[in-house]
Motif scaffolding. Structure first.
Motif, mmCIF file in Angstrom:
data_model
loop_
_atom_site.group_PDB
_atom_site.id
_atom_site.type_symbol
_atom_site.label_atom_id
_atom_site.label_comp_id
_atom_site.label_asym_id
_atom_site.label_seq_id
_atom_site.Cartn_x
_atom_site.Cartn_y
_atom_site.Cartn_z
ATOM 1 N N LEU A 166 132.497 -2.041 -35.498
ATOM 2 C CA LEU A 166 133.483 -2.412 -36.511
ATOM 3 C C LEU A 166 134.124 -1.166 -37.124
ATOM 4 N N ALA A 167 133.347 -0.114 -37.296
ATOM 5 C CA ALA A 167 133.921 1.136 -37.802
ATOM 6 C C ALA A 167 134.963 1.670 -36.822
ATOM 7 N N LEU A 168 134.675 1.586 -35.536
ATOM 8 C CA LEU A 168 135.630 2.014 -34.518
ATOM 9 C C LEU A 168 136.872 1.132 -34.542
ATOM 10 N N ASP A 169 136.687 -0.167 -34.697
ATOM 11 C CA ASP A 169 137.805 -1.097 -34.744
ATOM 12 C C ASP A 169 138.673 -0.831 -35.975
ATOM 13 N N LEU A 170 138.050 -0.566 -37.104
ATOM 14 C CA LEU A 170 138.794 -0.255 -38.323
ATOM 15 C C LEU A 170 139.631 1.007 -38.135
ATOM 16 N N TYR A 171 139.032 2.033 -37.573
ATOM 17 C CA TYR A 171 139.765 3.277 -37.327
ATOM 18 C C TYR A 171 140.960 3.029 -36.410
ATOM 19 N N GLU A 172 140.757 2.259 -35.350
ATOM 20 C CA GLU A 172 141.835 2.005 -34.399
ATOM 21 C C GLU A 172 142.939 1.125 -34.986
ATOM 22 N N HIS A 173 142.641 0.438 -36.091
ATOM 23 C CA HIS A 173 143.655 -0.368 -36.772
ATOM 24 C C HIS A 173 144.232 0.345 -37.993
ATOM 25 N N GLY A 174 143.968 1.639 -38.120
ATOM 26 C CA GLY A 174 144.604 2.412 -39.178
ATOM 27 C C GLY A 174 143.895 2.441 -40.514
ATOM 28 N N ALA A 175 142.660 1.978 -40.550
ATOM 29 C CA ALA A 175 141.881 2.067 -41.790
ATOM 30 C C ALA A 175 141.105 3.382 -41.811
ATOM 31 N N GLU A 176 140.690 3.793 -43.000
ATOM 32 C CA GLU A 176 139.817 4.967 -43.142
ATOM 33 C C GLU A 176 138.393 4.444 -43.309
ATOM 34 N N ALA A 177 137.606 4.572 -42.257
ATOM 35 C CA ALA A 177 136.275 3.961 -42.216
ATOM 36 C C ALA A 177 135.184 4.979 -42.529
#
Length: 371
Positions: A166-177
């Motif tokens: 989920l951290a990887l998915d957040l990063y790939e969607h432009g969030a700061e994880a």
């Protein structure tokens, strides 16, 4: 389990709490794929379609489960939420059959297979001050993708397989994880030099534990290395020993580790206190967050289903069954499937163990009445 019994033409009743086959997989996060190769992940007696990829997607698995039920003529009794399991008695103290109570019906069986799995109920810890947090708080069970979190500061609590992905998915969607990690993490690569690691784990499992641990430890040093500099620590034991002795599943890395090393995903220690917008960690550092994702796993919650005396006899201190079945007086005819997490693959283990249970079950009864 239903496939094993149907293949043997053994009559059974299958209870399902929801209204569909594979409902858990239907509701997992979008990007989820099996972490094990399809050759070792199919259900009994029906391989995955040839055109499926090596790592089967969530949607593909749901389709496969539907096809599997149709292939074997499996017809679950839907919307049967089990509330209690107990042993009936034929007068006095003579052990009898198994009684399963749902919200609407009562079922009686000579043999009972509990296949609710180790992840039946979300584990949602009461973190200090979580109730005061003004941002969004969700458990990973309701996470679908990182779109709603684009441009936001997101704290992922826990770095198991789900938290890492989920951290990887957040990063790939432009969030700061940022991932909050309480202690050292055991990480293994899903693939090494373009080859899946699962077949190697299966091969090594044939050898004594000490040899498996030696090879696994060396492989981990070469492919993962010491992660102490990145806030992930260095586990004291190799992956297989962590599973055997502590029930801790290693993280199967899909790319999160590289993003941590590149500085794109942050790592923080455990949580000391949560305030309205600020989280204080155990090292004294503080960071603001817009959302918190609890990737804190699940629990089997069998204590909620089994009568207390029964639970005390068959569950260990972590709430997991201690065996696939029990031949002791008062426990015969009771089976558990789906509560182990071996390095060689959970679905592969389900395939093997369901066969062992089916063989034992069919040998024990001449007039079957299986639930």
């Amino acid at each position: 389990m239903a496939g094993q019994l149907a293949y043997r033409k053994w009559p059974f009743t299958l209870l399902e709490a929801s209204d569909k086959v594979g409902v858990a997989w239907r509701n997992h996060y979008d990007r989820l794929h099996l972490h094990t190769v399809k050759e070792h992940s199919a259900l009994p007696f029906l391989p995955f379609p040839a055109d499926y990829p090596t790592y089967v997607s969530r949607a593909e698995l749901v389709t496969y489960l539907e096809q599997y039920a149709h292939h074997f003529g499996i017809q679950p009794r839907f919307n049967q939420v089990v509330t209690s399991i107990e042993r009936t008695r034929y007068g006095g103290t003579q052990p009898g059959r198994w009684t399963v109570q749902t919200t609407t019906d009562t079922f009686i069986a000579d043999q009972l297979v509990v296949a609710t799995g180790y992840n039946r109920v979300p584990n949602e810890p009461q973190l200090p001050g979580l109730s005061t947090f003004k941002g969004d708080v969700i458990h990973s069970r309701t996470y679908r993708n990182g779109d709603p979190f684009r441009g936001k500061q997101v704290l992922v609590v826990g770095m198991g397989n789900t938290g890492a992905e989920l951290a990887l998915d957040l990063y790939e969607h432009g969030a700061e994880a940022t991932i909050s990690v309480r202690g050292p993490i055991s990480i293994v690569r899903r693939d090494v030099l373009g080859k899946p690691t699962q077949p190697t784990a299966i091969f090594l499992n044939k050898f004594p534990n000490w040899f498996y641990d030696l090879v696994a430890g060396i492989s981990q040093q070469l492919t993962v290395g010491d992660l102490s500099a990145y806030g992930l620590g260095k586990p004291k034991y190799p992956p297989s020993r962590l599973i055997r002795e502590f029930g801790r599943i290693p993280v199967i890395d899909l790319g999160t580790l590289d993003q941590i090393k590149a500085g794109n995903i942050a790592v923080a220690p455990g949580i000391r206190q949560i305030n309205e917008h600020l989280v204080t960690f155990t090292d004294g550092s503080q960071r603001p967050f817009d959302a918190i994702v609890l990737a804190t796993g699940y629990r089997p919650a069998l204590y909620e289903l089994l009568e207390p005396e029964l639970a005390a006899r068959v569950l260990n201190e972590r709430g997991y069954p201690t065996a696939l079945w029990y031949d002791q007086p008062g426990l015969s005819g009771l089976y558990f499937l789906g509560f182990s997490t071996p390095l060689t693959g959970i679905l592969r283990s389900l395939n093997i163990n369901s066969g062992l249970i089916a063989d034992h079950l069919t040998r024990q009864s001449t007039v079957p009445h299986v639930l």
